[in-house]
Design a protein around this motif. Structure first.
Motif, PDB file in Angstrom:
ATOM      1  N   PHE A   1      -9.637  11.788   5.724  1.00 24.84           N
ATOM      2  CA  PHE A   1     -10.040  10.741   4.649  1.00 24.84           C
ATOM      3  C   PHE A   1     -10.257   9.439   5.172  1.00 24.84           C
ATOM      4  O   PHE A   1      -9.911   9.187   6.438  1.00 24.84           O
ATOM      5  N   THR A   2     -11.124   8.786   4.335  1.00 23.11           N
ATOM      6  CA  THR A   2     -11.202   7.122   4.755  1.00 23.11           C
ATOM      7  C   THR A   2     -10.270   6.162   4.019  1.00 23.11           C
ATOM      8  O   THR A   2     -10.040   6.591   2.998  1.00 23.11           O
ATOM      9  N   GLY A   3      -9.864   5.199   4.609  1.00 19.69           N
ATOM     10  CA  GLY A   3      -9.075   4.307   3.868  1.00 19.69           C
ATOM     11  C   GLY A   3      -9.784   2.979   4.109  1.00 19.69           C
ATOM     12  O   GLY A   3     -10.989   2.897   4.386  1.00 19.69           O
ATOM     13  N   GLU A   4      -9.156   1.631   3.688  1.00 21.66           N
ATOM     14  CA  GLU A   4      -9.765   0.609   3.499  1.00 21.66           C
ATOM     15  C   GLU A   4      -8.856  -0.538   4.415  1.00 21.66           C
ATOM     16  O   GLU A   4      -7.605  -0.625   4.190  1.00 21.66           O
TER      17      GLU A   4
ATOM     18  N   ARG B   1       0.186   5.690  -6.900  1.00 22.48           N
ATOM     19  CA  ARG B   1       0.032   4.804  -5.540  1.00 22.48           C
ATOM     20  C   ARG B   1       1.271   3.991  -5.351  1.00 22.48           C
ATOM     21  O   ARG B   1       1.795   3.519  -6.423  1.00 22.48           O
ATOM     22  N   MET B   2       1.598   3.806  -4.470  1.00 27.54           N
ATOM     23  CA  MET B   2       2.533   2.731  -4.077  1.00 27.54           C
ATOM     24  C   MET B   2       2.196   1.579  -3.094  1.00 27.54           C
ATOM     25  O   MET B   2       1.612   1.747  -2.307  1.00 27.54           O
ATOM     26  N   GLN B   3       2.559   0.223  -3.846  1.00 26.66           N
ATOM     27  CA  GLN B   3       2.251  -0.850  -3.227  1.00 26.66           C
ATOM     28  C   GLN B   3       3.140  -1.307  -2.608  1.00 26.66           C
ATOM     29  O   GLN B   3       4.283  -1.596  -3.263  1.00 26.66           O
ATOM     30  N   VAL B   4       3.313  -1.950  -1.252  1.00 30.61           N
ATOM     31  CA  VAL B   4       4.567  -2.729  -0.688  1.00 30.61           C
ATOM     32  C   VAL B   4       4.022  -3.957  -0.331  1.00 30.61           C
ATOM     33  O   VAL B   4       2.696  -4.164   0.193  1.00 30.61           O
ATOM     34  N   LEU B   5       4.751  -4.678  -0.112  1.00 30.94           N
ATOM     35  CA  LEU B   5       4.431  -6.227   0.654  1.00 30.94           C
ATOM     36  C   LEU B   5       5.380  -6.554   1.745  1.00 30.94           C
ATOM     37  O   LEU B   5       6.658  -6.283   1.584  1.00 30.94           O
TER      38      LEU B   5
ATOM     39  N   GLY C   1       1.194  -9.157   4.654  1.00 28.73           N
ATOM     40  CA  GLY C   1       0.373  -8.518   3.830  1.00 28.73           C
ATOM     41  C   GLY C   1       0.632  -7.588   3.002  1.00 28.73           C
ATOM     42  O   GLY C   1       1.939  -7.157   2.879  1.00 28.73           O
ATOM     43  N   CYS C   2      -0.370  -6.671   2.497  1.00 27.59           N
ATOM     44  CA  CYS C   2       0.191  -5.697   1.321  1.00 27.59           C
ATOM     45  C   CYS C   2      -0.331  -4.245   2.025  1.00 27.59           C
ATOM     46  O   CYS C   2      -1.714  -4.306   2.798  1.00 27.59           O
ATOM     47  N   LEU C   3       0.273  -3.325   1.610  1.00 19.51           N
ATOM     48  CA  LEU C   3       0.018  -1.973   2.246  1.00 19.51           C
ATOM     49  C   LEU C   3      -0.407  -1.022   0.783  1.00 19.51           C
ATOM     50  O   LEU C   3       0.566  -1.262  -0.099  1.00 19.51           O
ATOM     51  N   ILE C   4      -1.149   0.044   0.893  1.00 21.67           N
ATOM     52  CA  ILE C   4      -0.892   0.856  -0.439  1.00 21.67           C
ATOM     53  C   ILE C   4      -0.969   2.232   0.384  1.00 21.67           C
ATOM     54  O   ILE C   4      -1.791   2.607   1.156  1.00 21.67           O
ATOM     55  N   PHE C   5       0.012   3.178  -0.325  1.00 26.00           N
ATOM     56  CA  PHE C   5       0.018   4.378   0.027  1.00 26.00           C
ATOM     57  C   PHE C   5      -0.240   5.443  -1.228  1.00 26.00           C
ATOM     58  O   PHE C   5       0.022   4.991  -2.386  1.00 26.00           O
ATOM     59  N   THR C   6      -0.579   6.762  -0.897  1.00 24.09           N
ATOM     60  CA  THR C   6      -0.659   7.644  -2.045  1.00 24.09           C
ATOM     61  C   THR C   6       0.786   7.751  -2.171  1.00 24.09           C
ATOM     62  O   THR C   6       1.745   7.853  -1.464  1.00 24.09           O
ATOM     63  N   ASP C   7       1.118   8.153  -3.504  1.00 24.85           N
ATOM     64  CA  ASP C   7       2.489   8.209  -4.019  1.00 24.85           C
ATOM     65  C   ASP C   7       2.662   9.780  -4.569  1.00 24.85           C
ATOM     66  O   ASP C   7       3.786   9.852  -5.329  1.00 24.85           O
ATOM     67  N   GLY C   8       1.804  10.442  -4.595  1.00 23.70           N
ATOM     68  CA  GLY C   8       2.338  11.874  -5.039  1.00 23.70           C
ATOM     69  C   GLY C   8       1.366  12.307  -6.203  1.00 23.70           C
ATOM     70  O   GLY C   8       0.430  11.644  -6.741  1.00 23.70           O
ATOM     71  N   ASN C   9       1.556  13.573  -6.714  1.00 25.78           N
ATOM     72  CA  ASN C   9       0.738  14.229  -7.799  1.00 25.78           C
ATOM     73  C   ASN C   9       1.393  13.942  -8.942  1.00 25.78           C
ATOM     74  O   ASN C   9       2.226  13.169  -9.031  1.00 25.78           O
TER      75      ASN C   9
ATOM     76  N   ASP D   1       0.510   8.794   2.306  1.00 25.60           N
ATOM     77  CA  ASP D   1      -0.450   8.531   3.375  1.00 25.60           C
ATOM     78  C   ASP D   1      -0.816   7.192   3.256  1.00 25.60           C
ATOM     79  O   ASP D   1      -1.262   6.748   1.773  1.00 25.60           O
ATOM     80  N   LEU D   2      -1.068   6.225   4.100  1.00 24.48           N
ATOM     81  CA  LEU D   2      -1.383   4.807   3.969  1.00 24.48           C
ATOM     82  C   LEU D   2      -2.970   4.944   3.816  1.00 24.48           C
ATOM     83  O   LEU D   2      -3.614   5.583   4.606  1.00 24.48           O
ATOM     84  N   VAL D   3      -3.326   4.334   2.600  1.00 23.66           N
ATOM     85  CA  VAL D   3      -4.869   4.276   2.472  1.00 23.66           C
ATOM     86  C   VAL D   3      -5.467   2.986   2.419  1.00 23.66           C
ATOM     87  O   VAL D   3      -6.682   2.733   2.630  1.00 23.66           O
TER      88      VAL D   3
END
Length: 133
Positions: free
Chosen positions: A36-39, A93-97, A102-110, A118-120
Motif C-alpha cells: 500500500f502507499t502512505g504519505e 485510525r490512531m493519531q499519535v504525537l 510531529g504526528c503519525l497516523i496508524f490504521t487502528d483496526g476493523n 500499519d503506519l500510513v
C-alpha cells in the motif's frame, strides 16, 4: 448521456496522484512490503527519529526507533467505517504525537477492533500543531 459519463470519468482520472509530490500535502510513499502507499508530509532532520521511520511500520517498531512511547494519542473512525461490507483494517485510525518531532497516523483496526497497526502517515511538525484530538 454517454458523453456526460465520459467527461465525468475523464475528470476523475485526471485528478489522481500517480506518486511523487502532491502540492497540497506531501509525498506518496510505498510501504515497506509494497502492499500500500502512505504519505510523508514535511522533511525530517537527518539526525531525528522521524528520519528513520518508514510507511508500514507497526506501533511497536516505531517506539523501538523513537526509543520512547508517544506523548499523546487518540483513535477515531475513518470514512471507511461506513462502507457496507468493508472488512479491512482501516475502519479506525490512531493519531499519535511525538513532541519535538510531529504526528503519525496508524490504521487502528476493523469495525470489530481487530487487525490494524500499519503506519500510513508521517507528518513532520516539531511544534505539534498537526495533533488534532
Amino acid at each position: 448521456m454517454v458523453g456526460a459519463a465520459t467527461l465525468f470519468l475523464a475528470a476523475c482520472a485526471s485528478t489522481g496522484n500517480k506518486g511523487g509530490e502532491d502540492s497540497a500535502r506531501g509525498v506518496e510513499t510505498l510501504s515497506m512490503d509494497g502492499s500500500f502507499t502512505g504519505e510523508v508530509i514535511g522533511q525530517a532532520a537527518p539526525d531525528s527519529g522521524f528520519a528513520r521511520l518508514r510507511i508500514g511500520m507497526t506501533p511497536s517498531e516505531v517506539q523501538d526507533v523513537m526509543d520512547r512511547a508517544p506523548d499523546r494519542q487518540h483513535s477515531y473512525e475513518s470514512g471507511k467505517r461506513w462502507i457496507p461490507f468493508y472488512y479491512g483494517n482501516d475502519a479506525r485510525r490512531m493519531q499519535v504525537l511525538y513532541r519535538g518531532e510531529g504526528c503519525l497516523i496508524f490504521t487502528d483496526g476493523n469495525i470489530w477492533g481487530g487487525a490494524g497497526g500499519d503506519l500510513v502517515q508521517i507528518e513532520v511538525d516539531p511544534g505539534g500543531a498537526c495533533y488534532q484530538p
